[in-house]
Design an enzyme around this catalytic site. Structure first.
Site, mmCIF file in Angstrom:
data_model
loop_
_atom_site.group_PDB
_atom_site.id
_atom_site.type_symbol
_atom_site.label_atom_id
_atom_site.label_comp_id
_atom_site.label_asym_id
_atom_site.label_seq_id
_atom_site.Cartn_x
_atom_site.Cartn_y
_atom_site.Cartn_z
ATOM 1 C CE LYS A 252 -31.840 -32.652 -2.284
ATOM 2 N NZ LYS A 252 -31.630 -31.193 -2.317
ATOM 3 C CD GLU B 15 -22.594 -31.229 -1.992
ATOM 4 O OE1 GLU B 15 -22.790 -30.389 -1.090
ATOM 5 O OE2 GLU B 15 -23.443 -31.512 -2.860
#
Length: 292
Positions: free
Chosen positions: A179, A261
């Site tokens: 991911k 992030e």
């Protein structure tokens, strides 16, 4: 172990989605949602069929049997400190990247499950309120040491009954790397160019996708992380196609003026590059071009 109330920490799109769906099942006894500004007593959710539902939530007055940490990666540890949980409380981490997961898995006194999810949701821009479940996906969960399989099975079954398809797995570390690879391509490119995911499938952005995938493949091979069945380029392309109409979380953060992030998603790959003395100029350029 998970009987009793559950608590979701973090009232972003994913936190609200999980809380709203879990409020439809009696498996957890009750579900509470605690955001940056306190507890939310309800969530407005647009389901994937287009219908809006309002879900009533409990107030977090009892010690939770499980805490779903749905904050941004850089907020997770501070949110847990502020929640003042009982030692040993099990956690389920929904963060992007691969930074906070190993830290909490090592230092948290209770079981720590990590999740890799393809559920897609976004908050409506102000002044509207509510969360849109943009695309149904799947959530894989497990712990990095593969020692809490029974807990993972129980949590996965509860999520599935709440309408969030989930499976326990013993290779969650590999799935998190998979991911992360997708996020390291889609998030910084969509955030920099201000485009939806699907735009990356065509020129001029497809060339950047190709270059980033080549660097990621080199890093993963050096770290002995197995590629997806379709290979790194095929894996990223499939996600771009499946989420073509979505705005990445990093693009949403940039447009809203929120911190991104960047470090959680890109820094682990740059650390791999340093460890194995590999040049990754495209990934480094993405890091420096992405707001922190």
């Amino acid at each position: 172990m998970t009987a009793g109330p559950w608590l979701v920490l973090g009232a972003g799109a994913l936190g609200q989605l999980f809380a709203a769906r879990l409020a439809t099942t009696n498996d957890t006894g009750s579900i509470a949602l605690l955001g940056r500004h306190g507890a939310l007593n309800q969530v407005r959710l647009q389901e994937t069929d287009g219908n809006w539902q309002t879900r009533t939530l409990a107030y977090p007055t009892m010690a939770p049997a499980l805490v779903i940490v749905a904050t941004k990666a850089f907020d997770a540890e501070q949110a847990l400190k502020q929640a003042q949980l009982a030692p040993g409380t099990p956690l389920l981490l929904l963060q992007n990247g691969f930074s906070v997961q190993p830290r909490l898995s090592t230092h948290w006194p209770g079981p720590v499950l990590c999740a890799a999810t393809t559920e897609a949701a976004y908050r409506q821009p102000p002044p509207a309120t509510g969360v849109v479940h943009a695309a149904a996906g799947h959530t894989w969960l497990g712990d990095l040491a593969a020692t809490h399989g029974a807990l993972a099975e129980t949590v996965a079954a509860t999520l599935t009954r709440a309408g969030l398809a989930a499976s326990a797995c013993d290779d969650i570390g590999e799935r998190l790397w998979h991911k992360l690879a997708v996020n390291a391509v889609i998030n910084p490119l969509t955030a920099r160019h201000r485009v939806h995911n699907g735009a990356l499938a065509a020129p001029p952005f497809s060339a950047e996708v190709e270059e980033l995938c080549a660097e990621i493949a080199q890093l993963m091979a050096a770290a002995q992380i197995s590629p997806p069945t379709e290979g790194w380029r095929g894996w990223v392309s499939a996600v771009i196609e499946a989420t073509a109409g979505n705005r990445s979380s990093m693009l949403q953060d940039v447009l809203a003026g929120r911190p991104t992030e960047r470090d959680a998603i890109l820094a682990p790959l740059l650390a791999l590059a340093d460890t194995h003395a590999l040049a990754v100029p495209r990934l480094r350029a993405c890091y420096h071009a992405t707001p922190g």
